[in-house]
Design a protein around this motif. Structure first.
Motif, short mmCIF file in Angstrom:
data_model
loop_
_atom_site.label_atom_id
_atom_site.label_comp_id
_atom_site.label_asym_id
_atom_site.label_seq_id
_atom_site.Cartn_x
_atom_site.Cartn_y
_atom_site.Cartn_z
N THR A 36 2.44 -75.83 -25.45
CA THR A 36 1.93 -76.29 -26.59
C THR A 36 0.73 -76.68 -26.75
OG1 THR A 36 4.34 -77.95 -25.75
CG2 THR A 36 2.47 -78.76 -27.08
N GLY A 37 0.25 -76.67 -27.92
CA GLY A 37 -0.97 -76.54 -28.16
C GLY A 37 -0.90 -78.38 -29.42
N TYR A 38 -2.15 -78.90 -28.94
CA TYR A 38 -2.43 -80.47 -29.64
C TYR A 38 -3.92 -80.61 -30.18
CZ TYR A 38 -2.40 -84.73 -31.21
OH TYR A 38 -3.12 -85.96 -32.15
N THR A 39 -4.50 -80.34 -31.31
CA THR A 39 -5.82 -80.55 -31.60
C THR A 39 -6.25 -82.40 -32.53
OG1 THR A 39 -8.34 -79.73 -31.66
CG2 THR A 39 -5.78 -78.61 -33.33
N TYR A 40 -7.05 -82.35 -32.40
CA TYR A 40 -8.33 -83.06 -33.21
C TYR A 40 -9.15 -83.37 -32.74
CZ TYR A 40 -8.08 -87.15 -29.60
OH TYR A 40 -8.05 -87.93 -28.29
N SER A 41 -10.26 -84.10 -33.74
CA SER A 41 -11.28 -84.42 -33.66
C SER A 41 -12.06 -82.46 -32.66
CB SER A 41 -11.82 -85.24 -33.06
OG SER A 41 -13.34 -85.57 -32.77
N ASP A 42 -13.10 -82.81 -31.69
CA ASP A 42 -13.26 -81.75 -30.83
C ASP A 42 -12.83 -81.50 -29.72
OD1 ASP A 42 -14.33 -84.57 -29.77
OD2 ASP A 42 -16.01 -83.69 -29.41
N LYS A 43 -11.55 -82.39 -29.66
CA LYS A 43 -10.57 -82.00 -28.68
C LYS A 43 -9.63 -81.29 -28.74
CE LYS A 43 -11.90 -85.94 -26.78
NZ LYS A 43 -12.88 -86.38 -27.09
N MET A 44 -8.87 -80.30 -27.58
CA MET A 44 -7.97 -79.09 -27.95
C MET A 44 -6.77 -79.34 -26.53
SD MET A 44 -8.95 -75.61 -29.32
CE MET A 44 -10.68 -76.11 -28.00
N ILE A 45 -5.79 -79.80 -26.09
CA ILE A 45 -4.99 -80.28 -25.13
C ILE A 45 -3.58 -79.19 -25.11
CG2 ILE A 45 -3.19 -81.98 -24.20
CD1 ILE A 45 -4.43 -84.12 -25.63
N LEU A 46 -3.53 -78.48 -23.60
CA LEU A 46 -2.72 -77.69 -24.03
C LEU A 46 -1.74 -78.15 -22.58
CD1 LEU A 46 -5.26 -74.75 -23.54
CD2 LEU A 46 -4.12 -74.74 -25.64
N ILE A 47 -0.27 -77.45 -22.97
CA ILE A 47 0.41 -77.90 -21.30
C ILE A 47 1.05 -77.30 -21.40
CG2 ILE A 47 3.37 -79.17 -21.41
CD1 ILE A 47 0.70 -80.72 -22.81
N PHE A 48 0.65 -76.95 -19.76
CA PHE A 48 2.07 -76.09 -18.84
C PHE A 48 2.96 -76.80 -18.10
CE2 PHE A 48 -2.95 -74.79 -20.15
CZ PHE A 48 -2.39 -73.61 -20.23
N PRO A 49 4.23 -76.24 -18.73
CA PRO A 49 5.38 -76.01 -17.70
C PRO A 49 4.99 -76.01 -16.16
CG PRO A 49 5.56 -73.94 -18.99
CD PRO A 49 3.70 -74.00 -19.24
N PRO A 50 6.22 -76.11 -15.00
CA PRO A 50 5.86 -75.16 -14.50
C PRO A 50 6.41 -74.06 -13.57
CG PRO A 50 7.61 -77.09 -14.50
CD PRO A 50 7.01 -77.66 -15.44
N SER A 51 6.00 -73.28 -13.20
CA SER A 51 5.80 -71.93 -13.43
C SER A 51 4.79 -71.27 -11.99
CB SER A 51 5.41 -71.64 -14.58
OG SER A 51 4.83 -70.01 -14.88
N THR A 52 4.71 -70.28 -12.06
CA THR A 52 3.58 -69.43 -11.26
C THR A 52 2.58 -69.49 -11.53
OG1 THR A 52 5.55 -67.89 -10.15
CG2 THR A 52 2.98 -67.07 -10.46
N HIS A 53 1.62 -70.37 -11.65
CA HIS A 53 0.60 -71.04 -12.01
C HIS A 53 -0.68 -69.92 -11.88
CE1 HIS A 53 2.51 -74.65 -13.04
NE2 HIS A 53 1.95 -75.60 -12.03
N MET A 54 -1.29 -69.48 -13.35
CA MET A 54 -2.37 -68.33 -13.39
C MET A 54 -3.99 -68.77 -12.28
SD MET A 54 -2.94 -67.66 -17.45
CE MET A 54 -4.09 -66.17 -17.05
N PHE A 55 -3.95 -67.83 -11.68
CA PHE A 55 -4.90 -67.89 -10.63
C PHE A 55 -4.58 -69.12 -9.51
CE2 PHE A 55 -7.27 -67.99 -15.22
CZ PHE A 55 -7.51 -67.02 -14.64
N ASN A 56 -3.20 -68.33 -8.89
CA ASN A 56 -2.80 -70.00 -8.16
C ASN A 56 -2.73 -71.27 -8.21
OD1 ASN A 56 -1.86 -67.13 -6.52
ND2 ASN A 56 -4.02 -66.81 -5.91
N GLY A 57 -2.62 -71.45 -9.80
CA GLY A 57 -3.38 -72.56 -9.75
C GLY A 57 -4.62 -73.57 -9.72
#
Length: 211
Positions: free
Chosen positions: A110-131
């Protein structure tokens, strides 16, 4: 209520050390204060996100308000009507396109943006860069900055400078970035984080329309 909710989303005792019992007891009840608590706690205490935890990435434009609130007008070469910043449709569209790029590049759900902000949602997973939070934050912030500048450059066909010989091209846009992790992989609080930012976005909209 939110402490009871946490107990429904425990990920296993091996991950309880992300938030200690005394930390849970100090979590504020008010929505905004609670979300700020999670932001500060993650920044100070969590350096690696377990794969069983979802998390949020928040990008915040650096000096956007200062730069975009200057008395700048631009005129597109294909359209002579001047439009004042902030926030022009071009800037908003560049933010939207950047969010799409971030979702595709880093596999956010999920991605959400307003004004000068951006928000990303990451689910439980094998996270990039080992989290690793520092790695995630630095790579995502630099990627967002480069894509935003690229989109903004493409969207502006030309500028008309009216104040201090300043144009958007001379604005040094960049983003800072922080990860946010919630106790016990709590999905309810993840949703509340988005609700909190929706309230902030609405308040900013009201402020801008009353300028």
């Amino acid at each position: 209520y939110f402490r009871r909710l946490f107990n429904k989303h425990k990920c296993g005792s091996s991950h309880y050390n992300l938030y200690r019992k005394c930390d849970i007891e100090n979590i504020p009840g008010e929505l905004g204060e609670r979300m700020k608590f999670y932001e500060d706690f993650t920044e100070k205490n969590i350096h690696k996100i377990p794969d069983t935890y979802p998390f949020v990435i928040k990008l915040d434009g650096r000096n956007f308000s200062k730069m975009l609130k200057q008395s700048i007008e631009y005129t597109k070469l294909t359209d002579k009507d001047s439009v004042s910043l902030p926030f022009s449709n071009e800037v908003k569209h560049a933010m939207e396109l950047t969010v799409v790029d971030l979702i595709k590049e880093f596999h956010a759900t999920t991605g959400y943006t307003y004004s000068d902000k951006m928000i990303l949602i990451f689910p439980p997973s094998t996270h990039m860069f080992n989290g690793r939070t520092m790695k995630l934050q630095s790579i995502i912030a630099s990627f967002a900055t480069s894509r935003f500048i690229s989109h903004l450059t493409n969207l502006f066909n030309g500028v008309h400078v009216v104040d201090n010989n300043t144009s958007y091209e001379n604005c040094k846009f960049s983003f800072d970035c922080r990860a946010i992790v919630f106790p016990y992989c709590n999905h309810g609080e993840l949703v509340n984080y988005l609700i909190w930012h929706k309230h902030i976005a609405y308040n900013k909209f009201v402020q801008l329309t009353n300028l």
